[in-house]
Design a protein around this motif. Structure first.
Motif, PDB file in Angstrom:
ATOM      1  N   VAL A 171      -0.835 -35.515  25.303  1.00 36.12           N
ATOM      2  CA  VAL A 171       0.495 -34.949  25.533  1.00 36.12           C
ATOM      3  C   VAL A 171       0.796 -34.840  27.026  1.00 36.12           C
ATOM      4  CG1 VAL A 171       1.915 -32.877  25.217  1.00 36.12           C
ATOM      5  CG2 VAL A 171       0.534 -33.742  23.333  1.00 36.12           C
ATOM      6  N   ASP A 172      -0.231 -34.593  27.847  1.00 32.45           N
ATOM      7  CA  ASP A 172      -0.085 -34.508  29.302  1.00 32.45           C
ATOM      8  C   ASP A 172      -1.332 -35.150  29.916  1.00 32.45           C
ATOM      9  OD1 ASP A 172       0.659 -33.910  31.868  1.00 32.45           O
ATOM     10  OD2 ASP A 172       0.464 -31.741  31.675  1.00 32.45           O
ATOM     11  N   GLY A 183       4.693 -35.673  23.958  1.00 30.74           N
ATOM     12  CA  GLY A 183       4.797 -34.837  25.153  1.00 30.74           C
ATOM     13  C   GLY A 183       5.390 -35.550  26.340  1.00 30.74           C
ATOM     14  N   VAL A 184       4.708 -35.445  27.502  1.00 25.89           N
ATOM     15  CA  VAL A 184       5.169 -36.090  28.729  1.00 25.89           C
ATOM     16  C   VAL A 184       4.379 -37.370  28.999  1.00 25.89           C
ATOM     17  CG1 VAL A 184       6.038 -33.967  29.757  1.00 25.89           C
ATOM     18  CG2 VAL A 184       3.649 -34.619  30.150  1.00 25.89           C
ATOM     19  N   PRO A 203       3.775 -40.975  29.718  1.00 23.52           N
ATOM     20  CA  PRO A 203       4.759 -41.832  30.397  1.00 23.52           C
ATOM     21  C   PRO A 203       5.394 -42.856  29.455  1.00 23.52           C
ATOM     22  CG  PRO A 203       2.738 -41.642  31.695  1.00 23.52           C
ATOM     23  CD  PRO A 203       2.451 -41.026  30.365  1.00 23.52           C
ATOM     24  N   ASP A 204       6.719 -42.942  29.525  1.00 23.03           N
ATOM     25  CA  ASP A 204       7.409 -43.854  28.616  1.00 23.03           C
ATOM     26  C   ASP A 204       7.071 -45.305  28.916  1.00 23.03           C
ATOM     27  OD1 ASP A 204       8.794 -43.929  31.010  1.00 23.03           O
ATOM     28  OD2 ASP A 204      10.752 -43.429  30.146  1.00 23.03           O
ATOM     29  N   GLN A 235       7.391 -37.894  15.381  1.00 22.60           N
ATOM     30  CA  GLN A 235       7.015 -37.130  16.576  1.00 22.60           C
ATOM     31  C   GLN A 235       5.874 -36.201  16.235  1.00 22.60           C
ATOM     32  OE1 GLN A 235       8.568 -37.105  19.972  1.00 22.60           O
ATOM     33  NE2 GLN A 235       6.495 -36.280  20.139  1.00 22.60           N
ATOM     34  N   ARG A 286       6.594 -41.345  21.626  1.00 23.79           N
ATOM     35  CA  ARG A 286       5.597 -40.936  22.619  1.00 23.79           C
ATOM     36  C   ARG A 286       5.390 -39.429  22.555  1.00 23.79           C
ATOM     37  NH1 ARG A 286       7.535 -39.343  28.108  1.00 23.79           N
ATOM     38  NH2 ARG A 286       9.767 -39.014  27.959  1.00 23.79           N
ATOM     39  N   SER A 323       2.276 -34.069  18.160  1.00 24.83           N
ATOM     40  CA  SER A 323       1.731 -33.639  19.445  1.00 24.83           C
ATOM     41  C   SER A 323       0.214 -33.679  19.489  1.00 24.83           C
ATOM     42  CB  SER A 323       2.213 -32.218  19.779  1.00 24.83           C
ATOM     43  OG  SER A 323       1.808 -31.309  18.764  1.00 24.83           O
ATOM     44  N   HIS A 332      -3.005 -34.425  33.622  1.00 23.71           N
ATOM     45  CA  HIS A 332      -3.129 -33.042  34.088  1.00 23.71           C
ATOM     46  C   HIS A 332      -4.502 -32.778  34.715  1.00 23.71           C
ATOM     47  CE1 HIS A 332      -2.523 -28.678  34.112  1.00 23.71           C
ATOM     48  NE2 HIS A 332      -3.743 -28.578  33.599  1.00 23.71           N
ATOM     49  N   GLU A 377       1.726 -44.267  38.540  1.00 17.60           N
ATOM     50  CA  GLU A 377       1.905 -42.898  39.006  1.00 17.60           C
ATOM     51  C   GLU A 377       1.644 -42.873  40.518  1.00 17.60           C
ATOM     52  OE1 GLU A 377       2.856 -40.424  36.688  1.00 17.60           O
ATOM     53  OE2 GLU A 377       3.058 -42.270  35.524  1.00 17.60           O
TER      54      GLU A 377
END
Length: 209
Positions: free
Chosen positions: A44-45, A111-112, A114-115, A137, A109, A139, A48, A66
């Motif tokens: 999801v992230d 959470g965050v 990357p698309d 969707q 996709r 998570s 991090h 990134e």
């Protein structure tokens, strides 16, 4: 622990999916650099851990764009596969085409994530132009696997998931998508400890032989 040098060095290596991919990279680098402690990161992230210093380095597949992260050379490849329920019409196949998978709903996709990476994981369209229905969707991986097992969705993913798939899931190779490149990534602009740099360099040198 050495009485003169303090605690033995540790490499904190993050992975997602199969830990065997992390073990493969550690074997590639060879012994003698430091203890490698693997730990899963949350899809999801995904970045991090390296961004906050919780991980020294992480395994990344597909593209990496990134600005705050650096990446190694390609160290390995992970084949593409469809994740389907054991009773799914495609479950018994030796391989499938991405064109066939457009007949089934897949996942958005999480959470965050990357698309631009998700577009490589689950393409919005097949090479022939058929749209892929990225409908569901979720998570977390357990919920995704539950929907797949129930026959509600398929997941377009990676062959290494066979290492962690539950008994009611089948991993079927996709023969017309290229494999995903596997690299190590870390935070750009931060001086890595010497033992982490040595680990990355050794893995790169071994992969290039």
């Amino acid at each position: 622990m050495s009485p003169t040098t303090g605690p033995d060095p540790v490499i904190r290596l993050g992975y997602h999916g199969s830990v065997e991919v992390a073990h493969e990279i550690a074997r590639l680098a060879g012994p003698g650099h430091a203890e490698v402690r693997t730990g899963p990161y949350d899809v999801v992230d995904p970045f991090h851990g390296v961004r906050t210093g919780g991980l020294d380095v992480m395994i990344v597949k597909f593209s990496l764009r990134e600005p705050d992260l650096a990446a190694s050379r390609v160290l390995a490849y992970d084949g593409r596969a469809a994740v389907v329920g054991a009773r799914h019409p495609l479950a018994g196949r030796a391989s499938v085409s991405i064109e066939e998978l457009a007949d089934y709903s897949t996942f958005q996709r999480p959470g965050v994530f990357p698309d631009y990476v998700w577009d490589e994981v689950v393409p919005p369209r097949t090479p022939a132009g058929r749209p892929i229905d990225r409908r569901h969707q979720v998570s977390d991986i357990p919920r995704m696997m539950a929907l797949v097992a129930e026959g509600e969705a398929v997941h377009i993913s990676l062959a290494s998931l066979a290492d962690v798939a539950p008994p009611d899931i089948r991993i079927v190779p996709i023969h017309d998508l290229p494999p995903a490149p596997v690299v190590l990534a870390w935070r750009r602009g931060v001086e890595l400890p010497a033992h982490v740099r040595e680990f990355i360099t050794a893995a790169e040198e071994a992969a290039s032989r």
